[in-house]
Design an enzyme around this catalytic site. Structure first.
Site, short mmCIF file in Angstrom:
data_model
loop_
_atom_site.label_atom_id
_atom_site.label_comp_id
_atom_site.label_asym_id
_atom_site.label_seq_id
_atom_site.Cartn_x
_atom_site.Cartn_y
_atom_site.Cartn_z
N LYS A 169 0.83 -1.22 0.00
CA LYS A 169 0.00 0.00 0.00
C LYS A 169 0.86 1.26 0.00
O LYS A 169 0.59 2.19 -0.74
CB LYS A 169 -0.91 0.05 1.24
CG LYS A 169 -1.93 -1.06 1.35
CD LYS A 169 -2.92 -0.78 2.47
CE LYS A 169 -2.30 -0.73 3.85
NZ LYS A 169 -1.73 -2.01 4.33
N ARG A 175 -9.85 0.90 8.88
CA ARG A 175 -9.37 -0.44 9.22
C ARG A 175 -10.40 -1.26 9.97
O ARG A 175 -10.11 -2.41 10.34
CB ARG A 175 -8.15 -0.27 10.13
CG ARG A 175 -6.85 -0.82 9.54
CD ARG A 175 -5.80 -0.46 10.53
NE ARG A 175 -4.54 -1.10 10.40
CZ ARG A 175 -3.48 -0.53 9.83
NH1 ARG A 175 -3.57 0.63 9.23
NH2 ARG A 175 -2.33 -1.16 9.86
N ARG A 231 11.31 -5.74 4.42
CA ARG A 231 11.17 -4.30 4.70
C ARG A 231 11.96 -3.94 5.97
O ARG A 231 12.64 -2.92 6.00
CB ARG A 231 9.68 -3.96 4.89
CG ARG A 231 9.47 -2.53 5.38
CD ARG A 231 8.02 -2.13 5.26
NE ARG A 231 7.22 -2.59 6.40
CZ ARG A 231 5.89 -2.52 6.44
NH1 ARG A 231 5.21 -2.04 5.42
NH2 ARG A 231 5.22 -2.94 7.49
N ARG A 286 10.85 0.16 12.18
CA ARG A 286 9.54 0.01 12.81
C ARG A 286 9.56 -1.08 13.85
O ARG A 286 9.83 -2.25 13.55
CB ARG A 286 8.49 -0.31 11.73
CG ARG A 286 8.08 0.94 10.97
CD ARG A 286 6.99 0.62 10.00
NE ARG A 286 5.81 0.01 10.63
CZ ARG A 286 4.65 -0.10 10.03
NH1 ARG A 286 4.50 0.33 8.80
NH2 ARG A 286 3.63 -0.65 10.66
N ARG A 313 -0.64 -8.59 13.82
CA ARG A 313 -1.22 -7.60 12.90
C ARG A 313 -2.03 -8.30 11.80
O ARG A 313 -3.05 -7.81 11.36
CB ARG A 313 -0.12 -6.71 12.31
CG ARG A 313 0.40 -5.68 13.33
CD ARG A 313 1.75 -5.11 12.95
NE ARG A 313 1.73 -4.39 11.70
CZ ARG A 313 2.81 -4.21 10.93
NH1 ARG A 313 3.99 -4.69 11.31
NH2 ARG A 313 2.73 -3.54 9.81
P1 AMP Z 1 0.47 0.86 9.47
O1 AMP Z 1 1.65 1.73 9.28
O2 AMP Z 1 -0.69 1.27 8.63
O3 AMP Z 1 0.79 -0.61 9.34
O4 AMP Z 1 -0.01 1.07 10.99
C1 AMP Z 1 0.82 0.76 12.09
C2 AMP Z 1 -0.01 0.64 13.37
O5 AMP Z 1 -0.67 1.87 13.62
C3 AMP Z 1 -1.12 -0.39 13.30
O6 AMP Z 1 -0.67 -1.70 13.60
C4 AMP Z 1 -2.08 0.15 14.36
O7 AMP Z 1 -1.62 -0.12 15.66
C5 AMP Z 1 -1.97 1.64 14.14
N1 AMP Z 1 -2.96 2.12 13.14
C6 AMP Z 1 -2.70 2.66 11.92
N2 AMP Z 1 -3.82 2.97 11.27
C7 AMP Z 1 -4.85 2.63 12.10
C8 AMP Z 1 -6.25 2.68 12.01
N3 AMP Z 1 -6.86 3.16 10.90
N4 AMP Z 1 -6.98 2.24 13.06
C9 AMP Z 1 -6.40 1.77 14.17
N5 AMP Z 1 -5.07 1.67 14.33
C10 AMP Z 1 -4.29 2.10 13.30
#
Ligand code: AMP
Length: 200
Positions: free
Chosen positions: A13, A88, A127, A135, A146
């Protein structure tokens, strides 16, 4: 254009969102990036989010909905945006529909990148290597969590948009450039649809 990119962690993404930002001159709204910035800056949202993110869970819906509601009002979103990592959950999807309605704007479409789950652990491990472990949540245990959270809470979001006839599914296992090409085709279909709508 106003777009949503859906797909599990490691589906690509971020890479595709970056390309859309460059070609369409739209804003990249990644809730993950925004939350990581909040954690780094030590804001109240960041303090609340850190432990949740570290264990691979989701930050509460109302927190991310508020973050997005504020963000899409900013001037750089006037030309459009791509939402990456939001919505999400089903309540987030409903929250987005409501806040767009209030703002008098609509989505052009939702793109789901579908991937073979077995490949995701490996992609994320790569990654982590490439980014030097930037991260904290890219370790194997948290990635497993996740992916579970994705299956249980996020996968149904695609169905929400499918029912609204706003969903384009794209095979995210293809080489990156082919995924970009498929997205470009989807955008053309979205524009065509918008054209017919405003025509009729
Ligand atoms: P990402 O970078 O999109 O993989 O997000 C990393 C982490 O941020 C996720 O595992 C969640 O803990 C939190 N997070 C990001 N976007 C959301 C969302 N829309 N709703 C809830 N938690 C989020």
């Amino acid at each position: 254009m106003r777009l949503v990119l859906l797909g599990p962690p490691g589906a690509g993404k971020g890479t595709q969102a970056q390309r859309l930002v460059e070609t369409l001159k739209i804003a990249h709204l990644s809730t993950g990036d925004m939350l990581r910035a909040a954690v780094k800056a030590g804001t109240p949202v960041g303090q609340r989010a850190q432990a949740i993110m570290d264990r691979g869970d989701l930050v509460p819906d109302e927190v991310v909905i508020d973050v997005i509601a504020d963000r899409i009002r900013e001037p750089d979103c006037a030309n459009g945006f791509v939402l990456d990592g939001f919505p999400r959950t089903l309540p987030q999807a409903a929250g987005l529909t409501e806040l767009l309605q209030r703002a008098g704007i609509t989505l052009d479409g939702v793109i789901e990148l579908t991937v073979d789950e077995a490949a995701l652990q490996e992609r994320i491990a790569n990654r982590a290597k490439e980014t030097g472990g930037a991260r904290a949540d890219d370790n194997p245990e948290t990635v497993t969590k996740r992916l579970e959270v994705y299956r249980a809470q996020t996968a149904p979001v695609a169905g929400y948009y499918e029912a609204r006839e706003e969903l384009w599914r794209i095979d995210g296992m293809q080489p990156v450039d082919e995924v970009t090409e498929a997205i470009t085709d989807a955008l053309a279909e979205m524009r065509q649809r918008e054209f017919h709508r405003s025509d009729g």
